[in-house]
Enzyme design. Structure first.
Site, short mmCIF file in Angstrom:
data_model
loop_
_atom_site.label_atom_id
_atom_site.label_comp_id
_atom_site.label_asym_id
_atom_site.label_seq_id
_atom_site.Cartn_x
_atom_site.Cartn_y
_atom_site.Cartn_z
N VAL A 297 0.76 -1.38 -0.09
CA VAL A 297 -0.06 0.09 0.06
C VAL A 297 0.90 1.21 -0.07
O VAL A 297 1.70 1.65 1.04
CB VAL A 297 -0.82 0.00 1.38
CG1 VAL A 297 -1.81 1.28 1.17
CG2 VAL A 297 -1.63 -1.35 1.55
N SER A 298 0.66 2.16 -0.94
CA SER A 298 1.64 3.39 -1.20
C SER A 298 0.65 4.42 -0.85
O SER A 298 -0.62 4.47 -1.16
CB SER A 298 1.94 3.35 -2.46
OG SER A 298 2.41 4.83 -3.05
N PRO A 299 1.45 5.49 -0.39
CA PRO A 299 0.53 6.94 -0.17
C PRO A 299 0.67 7.77 -1.72
O PRO A 299 -0.02 8.85 -1.67
CB PRO A 299 1.22 7.58 0.81
CG PRO A 299 2.69 7.22 0.71
CD PRO A 299 2.65 5.82 0.04
N ASP B 132 7.63 3.37 -4.83
CA ASP B 132 7.65 4.52 -3.92
C ASP B 132 9.17 4.87 -3.81
O ASP B 132 9.40 5.87 -3.21
CB ASP B 132 7.11 3.97 -2.58
CG ASP B 132 5.59 3.81 -2.42
OD1 ASP B 132 5.15 4.64 -3.21
OD2 ASP B 132 5.36 3.02 -1.68
#
Ligand code: ZN
Length: 720
Positions: A276-278, A403
């Protein structure tokens, strides 16, 4: 905010009370010379502070047996939990509180997973390789802060406190799956159970209140990487999680409270954030601006040009936006009608040390996992051999993620291997056939479990923890980063187990705390593993790693074997610190240019006047300074922005923990002259007369004590 809190809560019939305390401490590590942990970028060596790291703790104790029955949870703005830090913390807690139970069974220390904080604090070679060697200064800064936060929670704990629990709902675009093609490998039936999609949109939240409904603290576990700041950032930062905490604490503490100094503590802890990436806009090629290759995350065959983007082009702004989204979603849940923990007020905690390199999966777990896949005879069930393996990292590990991509010719989704790198790797260690076969289809790049030079590269014996509050809240702690579906699977199966044993009510919640007490890279599902994205390549103990976790949690829940025995724990978890290799030299004597008389002298002064409205309204002041490692200035600041109140009175309005300020550090290697640049962004400032100060300590002569100095800018006007 207080108005919202007046929405009172009707206590449930069998609401339980506990002894609850919260605490916060400054965990900022050395602000220069030390490599950041997370991206494994050798040139990402810290050189200043955006805002300070904190350790945030809560303690929940059972009123009838408070010394033994207590849950201690700490969320720290650092990369990940570490066995070395946990050991040091337990030793210090044992000395401070000899009558209390503080052991692996009930002390859970989790990293928020910021990638913008000093590294070198773990004892295994791979983590040290990724962060420029072992570093005692970082280990001590983190351990001391954690002990300090726990001690504050210990001493401030109040009887008859209330614990509320619930699920929050994320705001749109707070997270995105960075390996969606691997997620699609999971069975359709299982994916259909989660209409919210391929990332968690609901998150567990706890609210603590005194007997008289005075709010004390809030902790939540929302799944997103704290990687809004990129692998080129050199300023210490709590990233989106640390910022969310500061925002929430600012809402709850009295006006004017400086960051990190209020009584109310808000923890934004890590959960199943593995994939999960922001960077919520998705991944794009650096030059063409087109979307990357979806399976391999490459542009023209190379990983280094494929990067996650958004929500802003400016990473500081992205940190702010993702942090604020988390803070607002938490406030929404916090101020809603939450349930109070029910039951007799019992606090159960236990843990189990598991050798993850050597777990055989029993038929019961296999059957349960297959049922999740809709009862079909799954790929998983068809495996003849179901054991974990000695740790190994696959090729796609070296590709990094979108990321923070790697720089060599590795790409994600690599299942074949590469002759050139095999030759280099074989200088280090040729993987055994056993390891190759066990990890299939992962092509083994580094057989870390088979290398013990100069000491172990990865842990194999690690603790998993389990806590239960009444019959309402269960907490599972794991040392790894679980993918979205790996976490869902674990939580679902454990909840079923707990409910069927009447240990948890149907409406109870299961919290998954990742990156806790040690670090074992990633855990993906068996199906995701087949895709060999970064997360699958970094699933250390092979395709059955998740099944092993599920099985060991079942054992932990079913038996009493997991209860504590400190001496036994100590004997099983190796202590590698005495052998640790450190390459960072002690700070040298600080120098000044000949014409400069004093440390703290101003090199670049503020202008006499600034306008808040102008787009480039940044105040910048530069000082002659010294190596920041002499004094970490914990619970204090290297800088202040002060506002004139009248007469000779000044009030500190911003510190180095304020989002509005940045401190950049440089040192000339030859002349050994250090410069600190302080920047203050005026957006949101009040008009008035201001000055900026810088405080640090200098080593003027070898062997002599450090001397503290303070420099000051001129007074300047800030106007609308
Ligand atoms: Zn990660």
């Amino acid at each position: 905010m207080l108005v919202l809190l007046l929405v009172c809560f009707v206590a449930a019939a069998q609401a339980a009370s506990f002894i609850v305390g919260v605490g916060i401490a400054d965990a900022t590590g050395p602000a220069c010379d030390v490599n950041f942990m997370g991206y494994a970028n050798p040139s990402q060596i810290g050189a200043g502070i955006h805002f300070r790291q904190r350790a945030r703790a809560f303690i929940i104790a059972q009123e009838s047996d408070p010394k033994r029955k207590r849950l201690v949870y700490v969320s720290v703005d650092f990369g990940m939990g570490s066995q070395a830090v946990t050991r040091e913390v337990l030793v210090q807690l044992g000395n401070r509180f000899p009558d209390y139970e503080y052991s692996l069974a009930n002390v859970y220390i989790s990293g928020t997973h910021t990638h913008s904080a000093p590294g070198g604090y773990d004892q295994y070679a791979i983590d040290q390789l990724a962060s420029g060697g072992f570093n005692m200064e970082t280990l001590q800064a983190y351990s001391n802060a954690i002990v300090s936060a726990i001690s504050k929670a210990h001493h401030s704990a109040k009887k008859k406190s209330r614990v509320y629990f619930g699920l929050g709902k994320a705001e749109p675009h707070t997270n995105i799956n960075r390996s969606p093609t691997a997620y699609l490998n999971n069975p359709a039936e299982e994916r259909a159970m989660y209409p919210e999609g391929d990332t968690e949109q609901y998150f567990p939240l706890l609210r603590f209140e005194t007997e008289k409904h005075q709010p004390m603290g809030m902790f939540n576990w929302f799944a997103v990487h704290a990687t809004s700041m990129p692998n080129t950032n050199l300023l210490i930062s709590g990233d989106n999680k640390g910022y969310a905490s500061q925002v929430f604490e600012q809402w709850m503490n009295p006006n004017g409270t400086l960051p990190g100094h209020g009584a109310f503590v808000a923890g934004f802890a890590s959960s199943n954030l593995g994939d999960v990436s922001p960077n919520v806009n998705g991944t794009f090629c650096k030059y063409s601006g087109k979307p990357c290759n979806a399976v391999h995350s490459t542009c023209a065959g190379l990983t280094e040009f494929c990067l996650g983007r958004g929500p802003s082009k400016d990473p500081f702004e992205s940190t702010k936006i993702i942090g604020e989204r988390q803070a607002r979603a938490a406030r929404e849940a916090f101020t809603s009608k939450m349930k109070q923990v029910e039951g007799s007020g019992e606090v159960i905690t236990k843990h189990r040390l598991v050798d993850f390199s050597n777990v055989t999966i029993e038929p019961e777990v296999t059957v349960r996992l297959s049922r999740l896949a809709g009862g079909e005879r799954s790929l998983f069930e068809q495996q003849e051999r179901r054991t974990t393996c000695k740790s190994a990292l696959g090729y796609s590990f070296a590709a990094g993620t979108t990321d923070g991509p790697g720089v060599f010719d590795f790409y994600q989704g690599e299942t074949r291997g590469n002759r050139f790198w095999e030759t280099i790797r074989d200088f280090i260690k040729v993987p055994s056939n056993e390891t190759r076969m066990c990890h299939y289809p992962k092509p083994v790049l580094l057989p870390t479990g088979e290398i013990d030079f100069p000491y172990a590269w990865e842990p194999s014996v690690m603790s998993i923890g389990f806590a239960l509050l009444g019959k309402s809240v269960a907490m599972l702690t794991v040392p790894a980063e679980f993918s979205t579906m790996a976490g869902r699977r674990l939580k679902r199966l454990v909840k079923d187990r707990l409910v069927s044993k009447q240990l948890l009510q149907e409406d109870g919640i299961v919290i998954l705390s990742c990156l806790t007490n040690a670090y074992a890279h990633y855990v993906v599902t068996f199906e995701e593993y087949q895709a060999q994205r970064y997360e699958g390549a970094s699933t250390l103990y092979g395709p059955h790693t998740l099944a092993a976790y599920i099985q060991e949690f079942f054992k932990l829940i079913d038996t009493n074997e997991g209860t504590t025995n400190r001496a036994e724990d100590d004997a099983r978890v190796p202590n590698l610190i005495p052998k640790a290799i450190s390459v960072l030299a002690k700070p040298n004597v600080d120098k000044l240019p000949k014409r400069v008389k004093e440390f703290g002298s101003v090199l670049l002064d503020a202008k006499p006047k600034y306008k808040i409205s102008s787009s480039a309204s940044i105040v910048a002041v530069e000082f002659y300074s010294a190596n920041l490692r002499h004094d970490l200035r914990l619970e204090d600041s290297y800088l202040t922005v002060e506002r004139k109140l009248g007469g000779s009175k000044w009030q500190v309005v911003y510190t180095d923990s304020s989002f509005e300020t940045r401190m950049m550090y440089t040192r000339n290697k030859l002349s050994r002259v250090s410069i600190v640049r302080v920047e203050w962004r005026l957006e949101g400032a009040m008009p008035g007369t201001y000055r900026i100060t810088h405080t640090a300590s200098a080593l003027k002569q070898a062997g002599k004590p450090f001397v503290q100095f303070t420099g000051r800018s001129r007074e300047f006007e800030v106007e609308k």
